[in-house]
Write a protein that holds these residues in place. Structure first.
Motif, short mmCIF file in Angstrom:
data_model
loop_
_atom_site.label_atom_id
_atom_site.label_comp_id
_atom_site.label_asym_id
_atom_site.label_seq_id
_atom_site.Cartn_x
_atom_site.Cartn_y
_atom_site.Cartn_z
N UNK A 58 -2.25 8.22 -12.32
CA UNK A 58 -3.44 8.27 -11.46
C UNK A 58 -3.11 7.84 -10.03
N UNK A 59 -2.17 6.93 -9.86
CA UNK A 59 -1.75 6.54 -8.51
C UNK A 59 -1.23 7.76 -7.76
N UNK A 60 -0.37 8.53 -8.41
CA UNK A 60 0.19 9.74 -7.79
C UNK A 60 -0.91 10.76 -7.51
N UNK A 61 -1.78 11.00 -8.49
CA UNK A 61 -2.84 11.99 -8.30
C UNK A 61 -3.77 11.60 -7.15
N UNK A 62 -4.16 10.35 -7.08
CA UNK A 62 -5.06 9.92 -6.01
C UNK A 62 -4.38 9.94 -4.66
N UNK A 63 -3.11 9.58 -4.61
CA UNK A 63 -2.38 9.62 -3.33
C UNK A 63 -2.29 11.06 -2.82
N UNK A 64 -2.00 12.00 -3.71
CA UNK A 64 -1.92 13.41 -3.31
C UNK A 64 -3.27 13.98 -2.93
N UNK A 65 -4.34 13.39 -3.44
CA UNK A 65 -5.69 13.86 -3.11
C UNK A 65 -6.23 13.15 -1.86
N UNK A 66 -5.37 12.41 -1.17
CA UNK A 66 -5.75 11.67 0.05
C UNK A 66 -6.86 10.65 -0.23
N UNK A 67 -6.70 9.91 -1.32
CA UNK A 67 -7.62 8.83 -1.67
C UNK A 67 -6.82 7.54 -1.74
N UNK A 68 -6.48 6.97 -0.57
CA UNK A 68 -5.56 5.84 -0.55
C UNK A 68 -6.07 4.58 -1.25
#
Length: 122
Positions: A58-68
């Motif tokens: 989820x860390x990777x998915x959120x980072x790629x979705x620009x949700x820091x």
């Protein structure tokens, strides 16, 4: 006709592949999270591993979705999973349960509020 031109708005094969990979990561993260819950309820140490994997994905998915902030939250869960794995290691003596004083709680809450206010300004 030499080749069929793609219509505007039609997804490119690379985009479709990236979407499928992201969806697969999401499914794996949710499944690992469910396994985490079941194992932790049973007080099985392996639950921390599955919780860490779920949070890492989820860390990777959120980072790629620009949700820091969501990515940072999930990264903190990864750290909690590492601590959980470490603290649930077999011990030669039973662990004692510690209790915080009121002063300790107030200090922790104050630090959390100050960190939250600082992060809100980012």
């Amino acid at each position: 006709m030499a080749g069929a031109a793609l219509e505007v708005g039609e997804p490119q094969p690379a985009e479709v592949g990236a979407e499928l990979a992201g969806a697969l990561k999401n499914v794996i993260a949710v499944a690992a999270g469910l396994v985490y819950v079941v194992l932790i309820i049973r007080r099985n140490r392996w639950g921390w591993l599955f919780g860490g994997v779920s949070s890492m994905l989820f860390t990777v998915l959120f980072a790629r979705a620009s949700l820091p902030m969501q990515a940072l939250l999930q990264a903190s869960y990864v750290a909690a999973a590492v601590y959980g794995w470490w603290s649930w290691a077999p011990q030669s003596q039973p662990q004692r349960i510690s209790v915080w004083t009121l002063r300790g709680h107030l200090l922790a809450v104050t630090i959390a509020v100050l960190l939250s206010l600082g992060l809100a300004r980012l």
